[in-house]
Design a protein around this motif. Structure first.
Motif, short mmCIF file in Angstrom:
data_model
loop_
_atom_site.label_atom_id
_atom_site.label_comp_id
_atom_site.label_asym_id
_atom_site.label_seq_id
_atom_site.Cartn_x
_atom_site.Cartn_y
_atom_site.Cartn_z
N MET A 186 0.82 -1.22 0.00
CA MET A 186 0.00 0.00 0.00
C MET A 186 0.85 1.26 0.00
SD MET A 186 -3.17 -1.01 2.51
CE MET A 186 -4.32 -2.32 2.04
N MET A 187 2.01 1.21 0.68
CA MET A 187 2.91 2.36 0.63
C MET A 187 3.46 2.56 -0.77
SD MET A 187 5.03 2.10 4.23
CE MET A 187 6.02 3.51 3.76
N ALA A 188 3.73 1.48 -1.47
CA ALA A 188 4.24 1.61 -2.84
C ALA A 188 3.15 1.99 -3.83
CB ALA A 188 4.90 0.30 -3.26
N HIS A 189 1.89 1.63 -3.55
CA HIS A 189 0.77 1.91 -4.44
C HIS A 189 -0.34 2.54 -3.62
CE1 HIS A 189 2.73 -0.55 -7.54
NE2 HIS A 189 2.96 -1.44 -6.57
N PRO A 190 -0.40 3.86 -3.50
CA PRO A 190 -1.43 4.51 -2.68
C PRO A 190 -2.85 4.19 -3.13
CG PRO A 190 0.32 6.05 -3.25
CD PRO A 190 0.55 4.81 -4.07
N LEU A 191 -3.03 3.91 -4.42
CA LEU A 191 -4.37 3.59 -4.89
C LEU A 191 -4.91 2.30 -4.28
CD1 LEU A 191 -6.65 4.44 -6.79
CD2 LEU A 191 -5.53 3.12 -8.62
N ALA A 192 -4.02 1.41 -3.87
CA ALA A 192 -4.46 0.16 -3.25
C ALA A 192 -5.22 0.42 -1.96
CB ALA A 192 -3.26 -0.75 -2.99
N LEU A 193 -4.81 1.46 -1.21
CA LEU A 193 -5.51 1.78 0.03
C LEU A 193 -6.92 2.29 -0.27
CD1 LEU A 193 -5.45 2.04 3.08
CD2 LEU A 193 -4.44 4.32 2.82
N GLN A 194 -7.07 3.09 -1.32
CA GLN A 194 -8.40 3.56 -1.69
C GLN A 194 -9.30 2.40 -2.12
OE1 GLN A 194 -9.44 6.58 -1.26
NE2 GLN A 194 -7.44 7.42 -0.65
N LEU A 195 -8.74 1.45 -2.87
CA LEU A 195 -9.53 0.28 -3.27
C LEU A 195 -9.94 -0.55 -2.06
CD1 LEU A 195 -7.49 -0.85 -6.41
CD2 LEU A 195 -9.70 0.35 -6.36
N ARG A 196 -9.04 -0.61 -1.10
CA ARG A 196 -9.39 -1.35 0.13
C ARG A 196 -10.50 -0.66 0.89
NH1 ARG A 196 -10.72 -5.83 2.03
NH2 ARG A 196 -10.47 -6.02 4.28
N ASN A 197 -10.46 0.67 0.93
CA ASN A 197 -11.53 1.42 1.60
C ASN A 197 -12.88 1.18 0.91
OD1 ASN A 197 -9.79 2.50 3.50
ND2 ASN A 197 -9.29 4.27 2.20
N LEU A 198 -12.88 1.19 -0.42
CA LEU A 198 -14.12 0.92 -1.15
C LEU A 198 -14.63 -0.49 -0.88
CD1 LEU A 198 -13.27 2.63 -4.56
CD2 LEU A 198 -14.74 3.51 -2.73
N GLN A 199 -13.74 -1.45 -0.82
CA GLN A 199 -14.14 -2.82 -0.51
C GLN A 199 -14.75 -2.91 0.89
OE1 GLN A 199 -14.20 -5.40 -2.53
NE2 GLN A 199 -15.03 -6.74 -0.95
N THR A 200 -14.19 -2.18 1.83
CA THR A 200 -14.74 -2.16 3.19
C THR A 200 -16.14 -1.58 3.20
OG1 THR A 200 -12.50 -1.92 4.07
CG2 THR A 200 -14.33 -1.39 5.54
N LEU A 201 -16.36 -0.51 2.43
CA LEU A 201 -17.71 0.06 2.34
C LEU A 201 -18.70 -0.93 1.75
CD1 LEU A 201 -16.88 3.69 1.11
CD2 LEU A 201 -17.55 2.97 3.42
N VAL A 202 -18.26 -1.70 0.76
CA VAL A 202 -19.14 -2.71 0.17
C VAL A 202 -19.50 -3.78 1.20
CG1 VAL A 202 -19.27 -4.54 -1.56
CG2 VAL A 202 -18.33 -2.31 -2.16
N GLU A 203 -18.54 -4.19 1.99
CA GLU A 203 -18.80 -5.20 3.02
C GLU A 203 -19.75 -4.67 4.09
OE1 GLU A 203 -15.00 -6.32 4.45
OE2 GLU A 203 -14.43 -7.41 2.62
N LEU A 204 -19.63 -3.39 4.43
CA LEU A 204 -20.52 -2.81 5.44
C LEU A 204 -21.95 -2.66 4.93
CD1 LEU A 204 -18.23 -0.04 6.97
CD2 LEU A 204 -18.89 -2.20 8.02
N GLY A 205 -22.12 -2.47 3.63
CA GLY A 205 -23.44 -2.27 3.09
C GLY A 205 -24.16 -3.54 2.70
N VAL A 206 -23.61 -4.72 3.02
CA VAL A 206 -24.26 -5.98 2.64
C VAL A 206 -25.57 -6.17 3.37
CG1 VAL A 206 -24.03 -8.48 2.72
CG2 VAL A 206 -22.13 -7.09 1.94
N ASP A 207 -25.64 -5.81 4.67
CA ASP A 207 -26.82 -6.06 5.49
C ASP A 207 -27.93 -5.05 5.29
OD1 ASP A 207 -25.52 -8.22 6.55
OD2 ASP A 207 -24.69 -7.10 8.25
N LYS A 208 -27.79 -4.12 4.35
CA LYS A 208 -28.79 -3.10 4.07
C LYS A 208 -29.13 -2.27 5.31
CE LYS A 208 -30.94 -5.80 0.36
NZ LYS A 208 -32.19 -6.39 -0.16
N ASN A 209 -28.13 -1.89 6.05
CA ASN A 209 -28.36 -1.07 7.24
C ASN A 209 -28.32 0.40 6.86
OD1 ASN A 209 -25.64 -0.61 6.81
ND2 ASN A 209 -24.98 -2.01 8.40
#
Length: 263
Positions: A186-209
């Motif tokens: 992630m330090m070598a590729h900053p975009l990887a951290l943004q992709l990880r953040n988006l993936q986390t948001l997808v996982e949080l929105g699975v339960d339709k809360n």
């Protein structure tokens, strides 16, 4: 006339002396002179009653077993010993106490096969002169004192806890190693951290809360954007001059001043 069954042999005595061993079938004897003793050649199952034994590490246990034997020489089994079954039962009990007493409790519980072979070997040597062969000896039950059962339970529980802690520590070490590698990427590729953040948001929105989550990088980006806009507004205000500086007369009460008049 006497009948000897298929699984038997007959030892024929004439005037108290053994004269022959009769096989299965019809046998003729002389009344009042001959006596025919039938001997079964089938395998006999003999339970060995529970014996109170003190092991080599001074633990009192009750051990029971079962032995299997058969007669291989009918003449010896009649002439050499009075009661084959009782004799084997007694010697099996003493042999069981002797062999088990030479082992520790852990060996008695875990090495039953070796104990069975040792008991069988000793019995074979003792019963060979009786015309008997011991085919198998098996330990059937081992009874432990209640205090020893509780101690072994505590020992097993402690052993399980030790294994669980070791496995957990190994998992933490592997996880730390993997996280370190991920952080380097992630330090070598900053975009990887943004992709990880988006993936986390997808996982949080699975339960339709209804929970709204803003990742920390997004919040910092919004803050930087607000600071940039404020800085641009300040810069624009500093560059634009006031209207009086350009020679334009101000409006008083909605009426522009007359030409040549002084406001």
């Amino acid at each position: 006339m006497k009948v000897v069954k298929q699984y038997e042999q007959g030892v024929l005595f004439r005037l108290g002396k053994v004269i022959a061993v009769r096989q299965a079938g019809l046998t003729l004897i002389i009344p009042f002179v001959d006596v025919l003793n039938r001997v079964s050649l089938r395998i006999v199952t003999m339970p060995i009653q529970s014996q109170g034994i003190i092991t080599r590490d001074n633990v009192s246990v009750d051990v029971s077993a079962v032995a299997y034997y058969r007669v291989v020489d009918a003449q010896k089994s009649v002439v050499a010993i009075e009661n084959v079954g009782a004799a084997i039962n007694q010697i099996a009990q003493t042999t069981l106490r002797k062999v088990v007493g030479q082992h520790t409790l852990d060996e008695t519980l875990s090495e039953t096969d070796r104990i069975n072979i040792d008991i069988k070997t000793i019995l074979d040597v003792a019963t060979e002169d009786w015309g008997v062969e011991v085919t198998l000896v098996e330990l059937k039950d081992i009874q432990l004192p209640e205090s020893m059962k509780r101690a072994m339970a505590r020992q097993a529980e402690a052993e399980r806890e030790k294994r669980a802690k070791i496995i957990a520590a190994e998992g933490e070490a592997l996880a730390a190693d993997a996280l370190g590698s991920a952080a380097d990427i992630m330090m070598a590729h900053p975009l990887a951290l943004q992709l990880r953040n988006l993936q986390t948001l997808v996982e949080l929105g699975v339960d339709k809360n209804s929970t709204v989550v803003f990742p920390a990088p997004l919040m910092s980006t919004i803050g930087e954007l607000g600071t940039f806009l404020a800085r641009e507004n300040n810069a624009a205000s500093a560059v634009t001059p006031p209207s009086s500086a350009r020679g334009v007369a101000p409006v008083v009460n909605g009426t522009p001043p007359l030409a040549g008049s002084t406001p």
